[in-house]
Design a protein around this motif. Structure first.
Motif, short mmCIF file in Angstrom:
data_model
loop_
_atom_site.label_atom_id
_atom_site.label_comp_id
_atom_site.label_asym_id
_atom_site.label_seq_id
_atom_site.Cartn_x
_atom_site.Cartn_y
_atom_site.Cartn_z
N ILE A 170 0.84 -1.20 0.00
CA ILE A 170 0.00 0.00 0.00
C ILE A 170 0.88 1.25 0.00
N GLU A 171 1.98 1.19 0.72
CA GLU A 171 2.90 2.33 0.77
C GLU A 171 3.49 2.63 -0.60
N VAL A 172 3.72 1.60 -1.41
CA VAL A 172 4.22 1.82 -2.77
C VAL A 172 3.20 2.61 -3.58
N TYR A 173 1.92 2.24 -3.45
CA TYR A 173 0.88 2.94 -4.22
C TYR A 173 0.70 4.38 -3.77
N THR A 174 1.01 4.70 -2.54
CA THR A 174 0.86 6.07 -2.06
C THR A 174 2.11 6.91 -2.25
N ASP A 175 3.28 6.31 -2.08
CA ASP A 175 4.52 7.09 -2.12
C ASP A 175 5.23 7.04 -3.46
N ASP A 176 5.07 5.97 -4.21
CA ASP A 176 5.79 5.83 -5.47
C ASP A 176 4.82 5.82 -6.66
N ALA B 37 8.51 -5.06 -2.43
CA ALA B 37 7.17 -4.49 -2.32
C ALA B 37 6.80 -3.76 -3.61
N ASN B 38 7.75 -3.01 -4.18
CA ASN B 38 7.51 -2.35 -5.46
C ASN B 38 7.26 -3.37 -6.57
N MET B 39 7.99 -4.47 -6.53
CA MET B 39 7.84 -5.49 -7.55
C MET B 39 6.45 -6.12 -7.49
N TYR B 40 6.00 -6.46 -6.28
CA TYR B 40 4.66 -7.05 -6.15
C TYR B 40 3.57 -6.05 -6.52
N ALA B 41 3.78 -4.80 -6.17
CA ALA B 41 2.80 -3.77 -6.54
C ALA B 41 2.69 -3.65 -8.06
N ALA B 42 3.83 -3.70 -8.75
CA ALA B 42 3.81 -3.62 -10.21
C ALA B 42 3.16 -4.86 -10.82
N LEU B 43 3.40 -6.03 -10.23
CA LEU B 43 2.76 -7.25 -10.73
C LEU B 43 1.25 -7.17 -10.61
#
Length: 341
Positions: free
Chosen positions: A130-136, A304-310
């Motif tokens: 969730i932090e990836v979607y908010t911060d990156d 975490a970024n990798m899973y968010a992108a997947l």
């Protein structure tokens, strides 16, 4: 008389008790699973808020509040499903998935953020994603836009060339004589096998990636379109010729409409192949896109970024296939619902 009245009253009371029992059973059968699903999401929210994290993840509290919100929506939606119409019926149909999803994210939260049963950084907790979607989000959206542009350009070119080639082969024997051997030689090779040649032959990595995506799309579209045109019943052509149809009319108004079910099967297959090539091409040669983002995240151990992108990539693929099915159902009304997604 009194005996009859007493026995009648007892029977009536027993009937009412059975009716109340059936009502309770019906309520449990219809609303019980939704209540259990809501409780699963309550358990997830409590697991986020009651235990301290073993790491530093600032989105834990927000995620716990979101769990309570989801639990409330599921619970109230289940209890009021009869008043919500189609939305309520759709919610009840998805209650088992909501229950399983709630249990899985609870287990995920406990096994990562609370007790570290799964090693970091390879298995980040939900709040890290969730932090990836908010911060990156800006970088992720740039990757999404780059991937969509590259995918759309290559797919449209490959689908158009494959469609025209398939119609030509299916309609003309002379075209089939020359094109068919080339198709049999080039088509079965994976598009990724052409990576060295493509990146050497084209002036930029973008154009080379577009070519590879078009190649992956074009082969199944060509074969299925060819098959569809070749399988059109000759009776259709005979009737059209009897009515004075010209060759152009036979192709545009008889062969192509009759072959459309096969064409869409080729488009579905080409879409799946093109997504696979897209990721590989972006990982190797392109400096933007979701494939590049995956490579960057893996290089920095930002799992975490990798899973968010997947997850984003999965939603994009599923959305594109759903849109293609909508177009198919609109054009092929007589076959609506024959192929499911």
């Amino acid at each position: 008389m009194s005996t009859y009245s007493l026995s009648d009253a007892i029977a009536a009371e027993a009937g009412q008790a059975r009716s109340r029992g059936r009502d309770v059973l019906d309520w449990l059968r219809t609303s019980g699973p939704g209540i259990v699903a809501a409780l699963a999401w309550v358990a997830f929210a409590l697991s986020c808020l009651l235990w301290d994290d073993l790491g530093d993840w600032p989105r834990t509290r927000s995620l716990g509040i979101a769990g309570f919100v989801i639990a409330a929506l599921v619970g109230f939606g289940t209890l009021g499903a009869d008043f919500l119409g189609k939305a309520g019926a759709g919610l009840r149909q998805r209650v088992p998935w909501l229950l399983v999803l709630g249990l899985l994210v609870t287990l995920w939260e406990v096994a990562t953020a609370k007790f570290a049963w799964l090693p970091l950084p390879f298995f980040p907790p939900p709040q890290a994603i969730i932090e990836v979607y908010t911060d990156d989000l800006p970088k992720l959206l740039d990757g999404v836009l780059a991937s969509v542009k590259l995918q759309l350009g290559g797919y449209v070119i490959g689908a158009a060339v494959g469609f025209l080639t398939g119609v030509s082969i299916g309609w003309s024997r002379s075209v089939g004589y020359w094109v068919h051997p080339v198709l049999r030689f080039i088509g079965p090779l994976p598009a990724t096998a052409w990576l060295p040649i493509a990146f050497f032959s084209f002036p930029s990595s973008w154009s080379a990636s577009t070519f590879l995506i078009a190649l992956a799309t074009g082969f199944p579209v060509t074969v299925l379109t060819w098959s569809g045109v070749a399988s059109v019943s000759s009776a259709y052509y005979d009737v059209a010729r009897t009515l004075g149809a010209k060759p152009s009319f036979l192709v545009l108004k008889v062969a192509i409409p009759a072959a459309l079910p096969h064409v869409f099967v080729g488009l579905f297959m080409g879409l799946g192949s093109s997504f696979a090539v897209l990721v590989v091409a972006e990982m190797i040669g392109v400096k933007s896109g979701l494939g590049w983002y995956l490579q960057w995240a893996q290089g920095w151990a930002a799992y975490a970024n990798m899973y968010a992108a997947l997850i984003v990539m999965s939603l994009l693929c599923s959305g594109a296939i759903t849109l293609l099915f909508k177009v198919r159902d609109h054009l092929l009304v007589w076959q609506k619902g024959v192929v499911k997604w």
